[in-house]
Enzyme design. Structure first.
Site, PDB file in Angstrom:
ATOM      1  N   TYR A   1       0.197 -78.280  21.584  1.00 16.74           N
ATOM      2  CA  TYR A   1      -1.170 -78.164  21.053  1.00 16.74           C
ATOM      3  C   TYR A   1      -1.718 -79.536  20.670  1.00 16.74           C
ATOM      4  O   TYR A   1      -2.814 -79.906  21.095  1.00 16.74           O
ATOM      5  CB  TYR A   1      -1.142 -77.233  19.837  1.00 16.74           C
TER       6      TYR A   1
ATOM      7  N   GLY B   1      -1.939 -81.653  23.718  1.00 19.47           N
ATOM      8  CA  GLY B   1      -2.912 -80.984  24.589  1.00 19.47           C
ATOM      9  C   GLY B   1      -4.334 -81.276  24.133  1.00 19.47           C
ATOM     10  O   GLY B   1      -5.206 -81.652  24.931  1.00 19.47           O
ATOM     11  N   LYS B   2      -4.565 -81.151  22.832  1.00 21.69           N
ATOM     12  CA  LYS B   2      -5.909 -81.384  22.296  1.00 21.69           C
ATOM     13  C   LYS B   2      -6.277 -82.868  22.342  1.00 21.69           C
ATOM     14  O   LYS B   2      -7.446 -83.223  22.465  1.00 21.69           O
ATOM     15  CB  LYS B   2      -5.995 -80.851  20.859  1.00 21.69           C
TER      16      LYS B   2
ATOM     17  N   ARG C   1      -1.460 -67.384  10.445  1.00 17.20           N
ATOM     18  CA  ARG C   1      -1.959 -68.486   9.610  1.00 17.20           C
ATOM     19  C   ARG C   1      -1.682 -68.167   8.149  1.00 17.20           C
ATOM     20  O   ARG C   1      -1.551 -67.010   7.759  1.00 17.20           O
ATOM     21  CB  ARG C   1      -3.476 -68.707   9.776  1.00 17.20           C
TER      22      ARG C   1
ATOM     23  N   ASN D   1      -1.847 -64.390   6.479  1.00 16.52           N
ATOM     24  CA  ASN D   1      -0.521 -63.868   6.115  1.00 16.52           C
ATOM     25  C   ASN D   1      -0.447 -63.520   4.631  1.00 16.52           C
ATOM     26  O   ASN D   1      -0.033 -62.429   4.255  1.00 16.52           O
ATOM     27  CB  ASN D   1       0.560 -64.926   6.389  1.00 16.52           C
TER      28      ASN D   1
ATOM     29  N   GLN E   1       3.378 -78.756   0.336  1.00 14.33           N
ATOM     30  CA  GLN E   1       2.535 -79.314   1.405  1.00 14.33           C
ATOM     31  C   GLN E   1       1.087 -78.860   1.175  1.00 14.33           C
ATOM     32  O   GLN E   1       0.856 -77.784   0.621  1.00 14.33           O
ATOM     33  CB  GLN E   1       3.031 -78.882   2.805  1.00 14.33           C
TER      34      GLN E   1
ATOM     35  N   ARG F   1      -3.130 -78.392   2.408  1.00 14.88           N
ATOM     36  CA  ARG F   1      -4.148 -78.228   3.445  1.00 14.88           C
ATOM     37  C   ARG F   1      -5.492 -78.218   2.715  1.00 14.88           C
ATOM     38  O   ARG F   1      -5.558 -78.083   1.496  1.00 14.88           O
ATOM     39  CB  ARG F   1      -3.980 -76.896   4.197  1.00 14.88           C
TER      40      ARG F   1
ATOM     41  N   ARG G   1      -2.889 -82.723   4.502  1.00 21.26           N
ATOM     42  CA  ARG G   1      -4.022 -82.797   5.428  1.00 21.26           C
ATOM     43  C   ARG G   1      -5.310 -82.639   4.639  1.00 21.26           C
ATOM     44  O   ARG G   1      -5.458 -81.712   3.848  1.00 21.26           O
ATOM     45  CB  ARG G   1      -3.895 -81.670   6.447  1.00 21.26           C
TER      46      ARG G   1
HETATM   47  N1  UDP Z   1       2.697 -71.302   5.806  1.00 25.15           N
HETATM   48  C1  UDP Z   1       3.381 -70.592   4.831  1.00 25.15           C
HETATM   49  N2  UDP Z   1       3.474 -69.231   4.956  1.00 25.15           N
HETATM   50  C2  UDP Z   1       2.915 -68.547   5.992  1.00 25.15           C
HETATM   51  C3  UDP Z   1       2.215 -69.276   6.979  1.00 25.15           C
HETATM   52  C4  UDP Z   1       2.125 -70.651   6.861  1.00 25.15           C
HETATM   53  O1  UDP Z   1       3.896 -71.175   3.863  1.00 25.15           O
HETATM   54  O2  UDP Z   1       3.027 -67.319   6.031  1.00 25.15           O
HETATM   55  C5  UDP Z   1       2.551 -72.774   5.657  1.00 25.15           C
HETATM   56  C6  UDP Z   1       2.849 -73.593   6.909  1.00 25.15           C
HETATM   57  O3  UDP Z   1       4.213 -73.926   6.975  1.00 25.15           O
HETATM   58  C7  UDP Z   1       1.937 -74.785   6.714  1.00 25.15           C
HETATM   59  C8  UDP Z   1       0.731 -74.228   5.972  1.00 25.15           C
HETATM   60  O4  UDP Z   1       1.175 -73.012   5.372  1.00 25.15           O
HETATM   61  O5  UDP Z   1       2.552 -75.763   5.902  1.00 25.15           O
HETATM   62  C9  UDP Z   1      -0.454 -73.951   6.874  1.00 25.15           C
HETATM   63  O6  UDP Z   1      -0.006 -73.219   7.972  1.00 25.15           O
HETATM   64  P1  UDP Z   1      -0.968 -72.593   9.081  1.00 25.15           P
HETATM   65  O7  UDP Z   1      -0.091 -71.975  10.121  1.00 25.15           O
HETATM   66  O8  UDP Z   1      -1.997 -71.731   8.463  1.00 25.15           O
HETATM   67  O9  UDP Z   1      -1.777 -73.834   9.697  1.00 25.15           O
HETATM   68  P2  UDP Z   1      -1.417 -75.351  10.071  1.00 25.15           P
HETATM   69  O10 UDP Z   1      -2.267 -76.130   9.141  1.00 25.15           O
HETATM   70  O11 UDP Z   1       0.042 -75.631   9.854  1.00 25.15           O
HETATM   71  O12 UDP Z   1      -1.817 -75.479  11.478  1.00 25.15           O
END
Ligand code: UDP
Length: 311
Positions: free
Chosen positions: A145, A148-149, A186, A190, A209, A211, A277
């Site tokens: 991904y 690819g992007k 996601r 979830n 971590q 976001r 991020r």
């Molecule tokens: N994550 C989590 N539990 C979940 C799904 C994701 O703790 O059920 C964590 C994942 O490891 C990441 C962050 O949440 O650090 C965001 O994950 P997501 O798949 O939503 O998007 P990403 O930003 O990684 O593309």
């Protein structure tokens, strides 16, 4: 009438974008999807819309559609889904985007490319401005991904330089809201689904971590504003909400907003999972006069309502 092609039109962002575009009766919207990660039920809304047409198609195969504008959103974007068939993912990014760019060149269409914050990889610069070239593993499980992007961005800029194609590239940061596929994997979908069922909430790693989550309505306004910028503005431009939050904090927030009895449990952190991020959105503010307006609690309440009402 403006003819607008939206690829990935039955996906999460594509559905919202098509809804926005069909509101204008001077637009004729052609949505393309192959339901790899898009959903048939997202099309119900458009059933009686006279200025909307759907075509089932995989962008890995060539198309020939005369359009004034093309929005290329077709690609699985969830790590869980894009890693299930990584060859498919990179083919969609590269061959799919190439096919659409060829089509845009043929009909002289303005071309929007949905790029992503993933092109920054696990960033060593924080927050991430567009001038940052990223820290990406080229051979890891996210590379299909990420690379690819990145390759798709390169193709867009080469089509611009070589054929003078009008391009607009947005780097989309984590976005959430209604219409996100419930089994997308996601973090927000979830956790909301687990919280609503009082099931254990899975946090990957220690949850420290971060976001930065943008509500879908804000993203759509950013995308449409970008598309109407002057010809010489190509991007790339970050579209996201700079409100950074740890995954553990968002889980706690969702538990509170859903009045859930769920317990948090910790699972193994997936490989190459970015530690932080956050977009620097100065460019979007200056060039698009855009910034996100929906705060996290407000967006989460709307999203929780959507998942509550899902059958
Ligand atoms: N994550 C989590 N539990 C979940 C799904 C994701 O703790 O059920 C964590 C994942 O490891 C990441 C962050 O949440 O650090 C965001 O994950 P997501 O798949 O939503 O998007 P990403 O930003 O990684 O593309």
């Amino acid at each position: 009438m403006k003819k607008i092609l939206v690829t990935g039109g039955a996906g999460f962002i594509g559905t919202h974008l098509c809804k926005e575009l069909v509101k204008n009766k001077n637009n004729y919207v052609i949505s393309i999807d192959n339901f790899n990660s898009g959903q048939k039920k997202n099309l119900i809304y458009f059933k009686n819309k006279k200025n909307f047409k759907f075509i089932k198609h995989n962008i890995q195969k060539k198309i020939s559609i005369d359009a004034d504008e093309i929005y290329n959103l077709a690609c699985p974007a969830s790590p869980k889904i894009y890693q299930e068939d990584p060859v498919y993912t990179i083919k969609t990014c590269i061959i799919g985007t190439l096919n659409l760019l060829e089509n845009a060149k043929k009909y002289n269409s303005k071309f929007f490319q949905a790029s992503t914050s993933e092109i920054y990889g696990n960033p060593s610069l924080h927050p991430q401005p567009e001038s940052y070239w990223g820290n990406v593993n080229p051979i890891g499980i996210r590379s299909c991904y990420d690379e690819g992007k990145r390759g798709a961005e390169t193709l867009c800029f080469d089509f611009h330089r070589q054929y003078n194609l009008q391009i607009k590239v947005a780097r989309i940061f984590n976005t959430y809201g209604p219409y996100m596929y419930q089994f997308d994997g996601r973090v927000i979908s979830n956790i909301i689904l687990q919280a609503l069922k009082n099931k254990e909430i899975n946090i990957y790693g220690d949850g420290q971590q971060t976001r930065s989550f943008c509500y879908i309505d804000d993203l759509i306004s950013g995308i449409t504003k970008l598309m109407s910028t002057k010809k010489n503005f190509l991007g790339p431009v970050n579209l996201g909400n700079p409100n950074e939050i740890s995954i553990l904090s968002i889980a706690k927030k969702i538990i509170k907003l859903t009045n859930s009895k769920s317990k948090i449990i910790y699972k193994k952190l997936p490989k190459d999972d970015p530690t932080r991020r956050k977009p620097n959105i100065n460019k979007a503010k200056k060039e698009l006069k855009w910034y996100p307006k929906v705060d996290l609690d407000e967006g989460l309440i709307k999203t929780i309502k959507y998942y509550k009402n899902l059958d």
